[in-house]
Design an enzyme around this catalytic site. Structure first.
Site, short mmCIF file in Angstrom:
data_model
loop_
_atom_site.label_atom_id
_atom_site.label_comp_id
_atom_site.label_asym_id
_atom_site.label_seq_id
_atom_site.Cartn_x
_atom_site.Cartn_y
_atom_site.Cartn_z
N TRP A 12 0.83 -1.23 0.00
CA TRP A 12 0.00 0.00 0.00
C TRP A 12 0.85 1.27 0.00
O TRP A 12 0.34 2.36 -0.11
CB TRP A 12 -0.94 0.00 1.21
CG TRP A 12 -1.99 -1.07 1.19
CD1 TRP A 12 -2.15 -2.05 0.24
CD2 TRP A 12 -3.04 -1.28 2.14
NE1 TRP A 12 -3.23 -2.84 0.53
CE2 TRP A 12 -3.80 -2.39 1.70
CE3 TRP A 12 -3.41 -0.63 3.31
CZ2 TRP A 12 -4.90 -2.87 2.41
CZ3 TRP A 12 -4.51 -1.10 4.02
CH2 TRP A 12 -5.25 -2.21 3.57
N LYS A 13 2.14 1.13 0.20
CA LYS A 13 3.07 2.28 0.22
C LYS A 13 2.56 3.37 1.17
O LYS A 13 1.90 3.05 2.15
CB LYS A 13 3.28 2.82 -1.20
CG LYS A 13 3.59 1.71 -2.20
CD LYS A 13 4.12 2.23 -3.50
CE LYS A 13 4.19 1.11 -4.51
NZ LYS A 13 5.03 1.39 -5.64
N GLU A 101 11.92 1.49 -4.01
CA GLU A 101 11.77 2.88 -3.55
C GLU A 101 12.67 3.15 -2.34
O GLU A 101 13.13 4.28 -2.13
CB GLU A 101 10.29 3.17 -3.23
CG GLU A 101 9.49 3.30 -4.53
CD GLU A 101 8.09 2.76 -4.49
OE1 GLU A 101 7.52 2.61 -3.39
OE2 GLU A 101 7.55 2.46 -5.58
N GLY A 238 1.51 -3.08 -6.28
CA GLY A 238 1.47 -1.74 -5.69
C GLY A 238 0.13 -1.08 -5.96
O GLY A 238 -0.87 -1.31 -5.27
N GLY A 239 0.08 -0.25 -7.00
CA GLY A 239 -1.11 0.54 -7.31
C GLY A 239 -2.40 -0.26 -7.31
O GLY A 239 -3.41 0.17 -6.72
C1 PEP Z 1 5.47 -2.24 -5.89
O1 PEP Z 1 5.32 -1.22 -5.25
O2 PEP Z 1 6.12 -3.16 -5.40
C2 PEP Z 1 4.87 -2.34 -7.22
C3 PEP Z 1 5.11 -3.41 -7.92
O3 PEP Z 1 4.09 -1.28 -7.64
P1 PEP Z 1 3.14 -1.26 -8.94
O4 PEP Z 1 2.33 -2.53 -8.92
O5 PEP Z 1 2.30 -0.05 -8.77
O6 PEP Z 1 4.02 -1.20 -10.14
#
Ligand code: PEP
Length: 265
Positions: A12-13, A101, A238-239
Site C-alpha cells: 500500500w506504500k 523505492e 502496488g497501485g
Molecule cells: C510495488 O510497489 O512493489 C509495485 C510493484 O508497484 P506497482 O504494482 O504499482 O508497479
C-alpha cells in the site's frame, strides 16, 4: 509451479488514511475467504497496522499482515525507526526488504538490506526481499547480473531453515508504478536465473521451495499470463492493491493458476 503455494502481496506504500485502510481491509477480508490455495499478505503503512490487524482479526480473515520495512536492531537510539518486535506486536509477520523505492529514493545501502534480511529470518518472520534492475541496467543487458549481485549481497552467509519464510520479489525498477510490465517471457527468464542463484547459495530443494514473485505494474489483465510461467509464484502489487476489485482479480488469477498446476493447500 510445482508445489509452491502462490503468494500475492499488496504494497500500500504511503497511501490511505486510517478509515480508508480499515475499509480496504474489510473488503479484502470478505472477498478473499474462498481464496484458500494462495497466501495473501497486505503491507499497510506502520501507523495503520494496529487498525488493519483488528479489522482482519474481527473478520477471521486469512489475509496476512506485513510491514513495509523494519530496522534490524532490537531497540535503542534509532530515532524514527521501528523494530521487528514492534511490528510483531501489531500482528505483522511479513516484512518487505529492499523495495526499489527504499533502495533508489531513500538510498538504502546493501549492507543494511543484508542486516534486515538476516534479522527477519532469525526472528522467524517472512521476509519479502525485493530485487531488480533499473532501465539503464536492463538496456545494457545486465538484468541477471544485477539480480544475482543483489541476491548474493542480501543473502550472504544466511542459513534458511524454512524456505516458506523467504520470498524473493523480482521487481524491475522501470516497471514499478509506470504501467510498463516485463513480458512474461522476460520475467520468466529473470526468475529462472534467480532460482539458479538460490540453488547455488542454498541447495536445489531449498531453491525449488522458495517463492519468487513478480512485481511491476501487475494488473488484472496481465496477471494470469505472468503467474502461469513456471518460475513465477505470484506477485507483489502496488497501485492495483489499493483497488479492491483489481487486487481480488489478481489474487483470483493466482488461485486459478495454482489449481491448474495442482498445488496442495
Ligand atoms: C510495488 O510497489 O512493489 C509495485 C510493484 O508497484 P506497482 O504494482 O504499482 O508497479
Amino acid at each position: 509451479m510445482a508445489s509452491r503455494r502462490p503468494y500475492v502481496g499488496g504494497n500500500w506504500k504511503m497511501n490511505l488514511d486510517r478509515n480508508g485502510a480499515v475499509a480496504l481491509c474489510r473488503d479484502l477480508a470478505q472477498e478473499t475467504l474462498t481464496l484458500d490455495a494462495i497466501q495473501i499478505a497486505i503491507f499497510p503503512a506502520f501507523v495503520h497496522l494496529d487498525a488493519a490487524h483488528a479489522t482482519l482479526a474481527l473478520a477471521k480473515s486469512n489475509v496476512m499482515l506485513g510491514a513495509q520495512d523494519v530496522y534490524p536492531e532490537p531497540d535503542g537510539a534509532f530515532t524514527g525507526e521501528i523494530s521487528i518486535a514492534m511490528v510483531q506486536d501489531f500482528g505483522a509477520n511479513h516484512v518487505l526488504v529492499g523495495h526499489s523505492e527504499r533502495r533508489h529514493v531513500i538510498g538504502e545501502p546493501e549492507p543494511l538490506i543484508r542486516q534486515k534480511t538476516r534479522a527477519l529470518i532469525e526472528a522467524g518472520m517472512t521476509c519479502v526481499l525485493c530485487i531488480g534492475e533499473t532501465l539503464d541496467q536492463r538496456e545494457s543487458g545486465d538484468t541477471n547480473a544485477i539480480n544475482e549481485s543483489q541476491l548474493r549481497s542480501a543473502l550472504r552467509n544466511l542459513t534458511i531453515d524454512d524456505p516458506q519464510r523467504l520470498v524473493i520479489a523480482y521487481e524491475p525498477v522501470w516497471a514499478i508504478g509506470t504501467g510498463r510490465t516485463a513480458t512474461p517471457d522476460d520475467a520468466q527468464d529473470a526468475h529462472k536465473h534467480i532460482r539458479a542463484v538460490l540453488a547455488d547459495l542454498f541447495d536445489e530443494n531449498t531453491a525449488n521451495a522458495i517463492r519468487i514473485i513478480y512485481g511491476g505494474s501487475v494488473k488484472p489483465d496481465n496477471a494470469a499470463e505472468l503467474f502461469s510461467q513456471p518460475d513465477i509464484d505470484g506477485g507483489l502489487i502496488g497501485g492495483a492493491s489499493l483497488k479492491p476489485n483489481d487486487f481480488l482479480s489478481i489474487c483470483t488469477a493466482a488461485q486459478e493458476t495454482s489449481r491448474a498446476e495442482g498445488v496442495s493447500t
